[in-house]
Design an enzyme around this catalytic site. Structure first.
Site, PDB file in Angstrom:
ATOM      1  N   PHE A   1       0.106   5.011  10.522  1.00 30.08           N
ATOM      2  CA  PHE A   1      -0.583   5.378   9.278  1.00 30.08           C
ATOM      3  C   PHE A   1       0.306   4.919   8.142  1.00 30.08           C
ATOM      4  CE2 PHE A   1      -1.162   7.756   5.454  1.00 30.08           C
ATOM      5  CZ  PHE A   1      -2.508   8.069   5.371  1.00 30.08           C
ATOM      6  N   GLU A   2      -0.212   4.008   7.330  1.00 31.60           N
ATOM      7  CA  GLU A   2       0.480   3.656   6.096  1.00 31.60           C
ATOM      8  C   GLU A   2      -0.538   3.137   5.101  1.00 31.60           C
ATOM      9  OE1 GLU A   2       3.535   0.784   6.892  1.00 31.60           O
ATOM     10  OE2 GLU A   2       2.131  -0.822   7.404  1.00 31.60           O
ATOM     11  N   ILE A   3      -0.395   3.569   3.865  1.00 30.24           N
ATOM     12  CA  ILE A   3      -1.168   3.027   2.749  1.00 30.24           C
ATOM     13  C   ILE A   3      -0.148   2.368   1.837  1.00 30.24           C
ATOM     14  CG2 ILE A   3      -2.723   3.536   0.838  1.00 30.24           C
ATOM     15  CD1 ILE A   3      -3.631   6.011   2.321  1.00 30.24           C
TER      16      ILE A   3
END
Length: 468
Positions: A355-357
Site C-alpha cells: 500500500f502506497e500513495i
C-alpha cells in the site's frame, strides 16, 4: 310580387348566392390582413422587449460536471438543453430551492471570465446529470477538484480472482465516489477475461500494459551463475522468496521502472493495489487530493522491519551514493526513522509498499533516478534479494523533507498477516470499519510505527498503550 318572383326564379337565386359569397370573400380578405398586421406588430414589440431586457440566468439549468474535468481548463457552456425526461424526475420544490440559491450567482455568459474555479464548482456540482439522464444530489466529492491520479496494479493473469476482491473493496470503500482510473501492468499479455472482468467493476477508465522485456530481465552485466548460487544459498537459509527469480524481477521493476510506463505519463499520483488486500473503513474524502493539497509525496499504512539477510550490502551502497552525491540529501530529512546512529547503520525500518500513495514525479526526480541506477549497477537485486520497500523508504526518507511523508491511520488496511485498524471505537463505528483494534499492527514490537510517531513528533492515539 316582384320580390317573390325574384326568389322563385332559379336564375335569380343563383345570382343571389354568388353575391353573398362575393361579399364574404371581400370581408375575410380585408379583416384577415388587419389581423395579420396586428400579429406582426405584437411580435415585433415582443422581440424589442426581449432585446432590451437582460438575460435571466435563474431560468437556466447549469451544465453537468464532467467526469474527467481538468482543474486548469474549466469552461462553462453558455447554455445546455434539459433532457426530455428531466421535468419528470426533478422535484419541483428542489428546482425552486435551487433557483432561489442561484439568485446571486454570476451570469455564465457575461461573467465567465470573472468567475473563479470555486464559483464554477458551486454551479456545476449542485445537480449532476449522468449518462442515463438521471438526476441525483451531488454533495461530495466535488468532481471538478479531481487530481491527475490513478490506481496501479502489477498482476499476473492467474491472480485475477484474488485481485477482483481487492478492486471490489477499493471501489466500495473509496473509488465509487471518485471514479479514478486504473492501470494494470503485466510481464505477459493480459487475457480478454482479465480485461473484461476488471473493466466491468472499475468505475474509472482501465488501461492495460505489457512490461517491456528490458524492464523484466537480467541486465547484461549480471553474472547469471553468481545470481543462481545466491538463490540456492538463500533457499537453504529459509529466506522468504530466497530462490525466486520472478520476485527479484518484480522488486527491481517496482523500484526503477513502473513509473516510466507510458500509461502513467499523464498522472501525478498513484495508489498501489495488490491482489489479496482489504480496505476495511469507509474513506469519505479524496486521498489523492489530500496528498496534493498538503504537499505530501508519500503515504503509507504499515511500517515494518526488513529481513536483514535479504539486504546485507544495501546500506553500504546507500552511504557511498550519499558521500558521492551530498547535494541530494534533504536538509529536513527523515534519517532518524531509518537509522538510530545518524546514518552509520540501517535499522531496517521501512514502509510496506503493497500500500502506497505517492508522487510519480518523485521517482522521476534526478536524485531518485540516479540512486536507482547506481543500486542497479551493483547487481544487488539479483546477487542478494533487495526489495522495493526498503529502497523506496530509504529514498523518500533521505531525498525529501520528512513533512512530505504521511501515515494514513484511517484506512483500515490488511495484507496477509499484518493489518492497520483505527484504535478509536467511535471512529470505527462512524466509518463502518470491519476490523478489530486487536489486529492493529502499528505499535506492535516488529512494527516501526512507534518510532515513526516519535521521530515525526506526533501524538499517539489515546488507546495506543493497550495495543502494543
Amino acid at each position: 310580387m316582384k320580390a317573390l318572383s325574384l326568389f322563385s326564379s332559379r336564375h335569380s337565386y343563383l345570382k343571389y348566392i354568388a353575391l353573398i359569397l362575393t361579399l364574404l370573400v371581400i370581408y375575410t380578405l380585408t379583416h384577415g390582413s388587419q389581423l395579420n398586421l396586428q400579429n406582426e406588430q405584437i411580435q415585433q414589440q415582443q422581440q424589442q422587449q426581449q432585446q432590451q431586457q437582460p438575460k435571466d440566468i435563474n431560468k437556466e439549468i447549469p451544465p453537468p460536471p464532467q467526469q474527467q474535468l481538468n482543474d486548469q481548463h474549466i469552461q462553462t457552456p453558455e447554455k445546455i438543453e434539459t433532457p426530455p425526461n428531466v421535468q419528470e424526475i426533478i422535484n419541483k420544490e428542489e428546482i425552486k430551492d435551487y433557483i432561489k440559491q442561484s439568485e446571486n450567482l454570476p451570469n455564465p455568459i457575461k461573467d465567465t471570465h470573472q468567475s473563479s474555479s470555486s464559483e464554477i464548482t458551486d454551479i456545476t456540482n449542485k445537480i449532476n446529470i449522468n449518462n442515463n439522464n438521471q438526476i441525483f444530489e451531488q454533495s461530495s466529492p466535488q468532481k471538478s477538484e479531481k487530481v491527475k491520479a490513478t490506481f496501479v496494479t502489477l498482476a499476473r493473469n492467474s491472480e485475477l480472482y484474488d485481485l477482483i476482491k481487492s478492486i471490489r473493496t477499493v471501489e466500495d470503500r473509496f473509488n465509487r465516489n471518485y471514479n479514478y482510473d486504473w492501470v494494470f501492468l503485466n510481464d505477459e499479455e493480459f487475457t480478454q477475461e482479465f480485461k473484461d472482468l476488471t473493466s466491468s467493476i472499475v468505475s474509472g477508465k482501465t488501461k492495460y500494459g505489457k512490461i517491456p522485456q528490458e524492464h523484466w530481465s537480467y541486465p547484461d552485466f549480471i553474472d547469471l551463475k553468481k545470481a543462481e548460487d545466491s538463490r540456492k544459498n538463500m533457499k537453504q537459509q529459509g529466506i522468504i522468496y530466497g530462490d525466486s527469480e520472478s520476485y527479484r524481477h518484480m522488486c527491481r521493476y517496482e523500484s526503477g521502472f513502473f513509473w516510466r510506463s507510458e500509461l502513467l505519463k499523464d498522472y501525478e499520483y498513484y495508489w498501489r493495489v495488490e491482489p489479496g488486500i482489504d480496505i476495511m473503513c469507509d474513506l469519505n474524502y479524496d486521498l489523492f487530493k489530500f496528498m496534493k493539497d498538503n504537499n505530501k509525496l508519500y503515504g503509507f499504512t504499515i511500517s515494518i522491519h526488513e529481513f536483514e539477510k535479504t539486504i546485507p550490502s544495501l546500506w553500504e551502497h546507500t552511504k557511498k551514493f550519499i558521500n558521492d552525491n551530498p547535494q541530494y540529501l534533504a536538509q529536513d530529512n527523515f534519517m532518524d526513522f531509518i537509522s538510530d546512529d545518524k546514518g552509520k547503520t540501517y535499522n531496517l525500518c521501512h514502509f510496506w509498499t503493497n500500500f502506497e500513495i505517492a508522487s510519480l514525479n518523485f521517482w522521476k526526480s534526478e536524485a531518485y533516478t540516479k540512486y536507482f541506477d547506481y543500486l542497479d549497477s551493483t547487481g544487488g537485486f539479483f546477487y542478494e534479494r533487495w526489495g522495493d520497500a526498503p529502497i523506496h523508504s530509504i529514498a523518500i526518507s533521505l531525498f525529501t523533507s520528512k513533512q512530505s511523508i504521511h501515515y494514513f491511520d484511517d484506512v483500515g488496511y490488511r495484507h496477509g498477516v499484518y493489518g492497520q485498524c483505527p484504535l478509536n471505537a467511535q471512529f470505527r463505528y462512524d466509518k463502518k470499519c470491519h476490523c478489530k483494534a486487536d489486529d492493529d499492527f502499528t505499535f506492535r514490537g516488529y512494527s516501526c510505527g512507534k518510532k515513526y510517531f516519535d521521530k515525526m513528533g506526533l501524538k499517539k492515539p489515546d488507546e495506543w498503550e493497550s495495543y502494543q
